[in-house]
Design an enzyme around this catalytic site. Structure first.
Site, short mmCIF file in Angstrom:
data_model
loop_
_atom_site.label_atom_id
_atom_site.label_comp_id
_atom_site.label_asym_id
_atom_site.label_seq_id
_atom_site.Cartn_x
_atom_site.Cartn_y
_atom_site.Cartn_z
N LYS A 13 0.82 -1.22 0.00
CA LYS A 13 0.00 0.00 0.00
C LYS A 13 0.86 1.27 0.00
O LYS A 13 0.59 2.20 -0.74
CB LYS A 13 -0.94 0.04 1.23
N ARG A 90 -10.12 0.82 8.70
CA ARG A 90 -9.60 -0.52 8.97
C ARG A 90 -10.71 -1.46 9.48
O ARG A 90 -10.46 -2.63 9.71
CB ARG A 90 -8.54 -0.47 10.08
N ARG A 124 11.18 -6.38 5.74
CA ARG A 124 11.03 -5.00 5.26
C ARG A 124 11.97 -4.04 6.00
O ARG A 124 12.14 -4.13 7.21
CB ARG A 124 9.58 -4.56 5.46
N ARG A 155 10.76 -1.53 11.16
CA ARG A 155 9.66 -1.12 12.04
C ARG A 155 9.53 -2.12 13.17
O ARG A 155 9.66 -3.32 12.98
CB ARG A 155 8.35 -1.08 11.22
N ARG A 166 -1.33 -8.72 13.26
CA ARG A 166 -1.81 -7.74 12.28
C ARG A 166 -2.58 -8.42 11.13
O ARG A 166 -3.58 -7.92 10.66
CB ARG A 166 -0.63 -6.93 11.73
#
Ligand code: AMP
Length: 215
Positions: A13, A90, A124, A155, A166
């Site tokens: 995204k 969300r 990531r 992160r 998540r």
């Protein structure tokens, strides 16, 4: 043109959002980025958000909706061609709240195979300065951003345990929004793959160029 970008964590995204905002002159509003900036600045919202983000849970709806509602009143939004919401709504409550203060033209939904996501998120690395995302497997040991030279970091919520939470939150609370916006007739489906982000953006562009012509 006012848009939402929908997709599981790790679907790409953020990368697509940057490209979409640039091409169509939209203000990119990422609730995740807003929370991370608040955490960095040590604000009350940041302190509250951190306790949820670290567990991979959603920050309470009242807080999140109030932030977005306020952000949409800023002058930069009024002066632009519209906005792109990334990471909001969300869940159904947030979607229904948004309907009370926003008029949406389209919802870009990135469908992606769940099997790809755990590795993508745990590998990531993100630029501290511009937010560009990379995967460790393609960095060849580099620790700075190829785009702006900023320092890359991992992160805190990109670890296997939090990613698991998540993805569960996404399946249970966010995925039902696909149906919600399909019924409204404004969903634009694209398919994310392991291919570079440019390939996915070609699909996005074809749909949004068409929408922009009609808007
Ligand atoms: P993201 O950068 O979009 O992956 O968001 C990181 C984290 O911020 C999420 O796992 C949530 O804890 C929180 N967050 C972001 N957007 C929302 C939202 N719309 N509602 C509640 N929590 C959110």
């Amino acid at each position: 043109m006012n848009l939402i970008l929908l997709g599981a964590p790790g679907a790409g995204k953020g990368t697509q959002a940057t490209k979409i905002a640039e091409r169509y002159g939209l203000i990119h509003i990422s609730t995740g980025d807003i929370f991370r900036a608040n955490i960095k600045n040590g604000t009350e919202i940041g302190k509250l958000a951190k306790s949820y983000i670290d567990k991979g849970e959603l920050v309470p709806d009242e807080v999140t909706c109030a932030i977005v509602k306020d952000r949409l009143t800023w002058e930069d939004v009024a002066k632009s061609n519209g906005y792109l919401l990334d990471g909001f709504p969300r869940n159904l409550f947030q979607a229904e709240e948004l309907d009370k203060f926003a008029k949406l033209d389209g919802v870009v939904n990135i469908n992606i195979d769940f099997k790809l996501l755990m590795d993508r998120l745990c590998g990531r690395r993100v630029c501290k300065e511009c937010g560009e995302s990379y995967h460790v497997s393609t960095l060849n040991g580099a620790t700075t951003c190829a785009r702006c030279g900023g320092e890359l970091y991992q992160r805190k919520d990109d670890n296997p345990e939090t990613v698991g939470s998540r993805l569960k939150v996404y399946e249970e609370q966010t995925a039902p929004l696909i149906d919600y916006y399909t019924k409204k007739g404004i969903i634009l489906n694209v398919t994310g793959t392991e291919a570079p982000a440019e390939v996915l953006f070609e699909q996005v562009k074809a749909l949004l160029d068409d929408l922009a012509k009609r808007a």
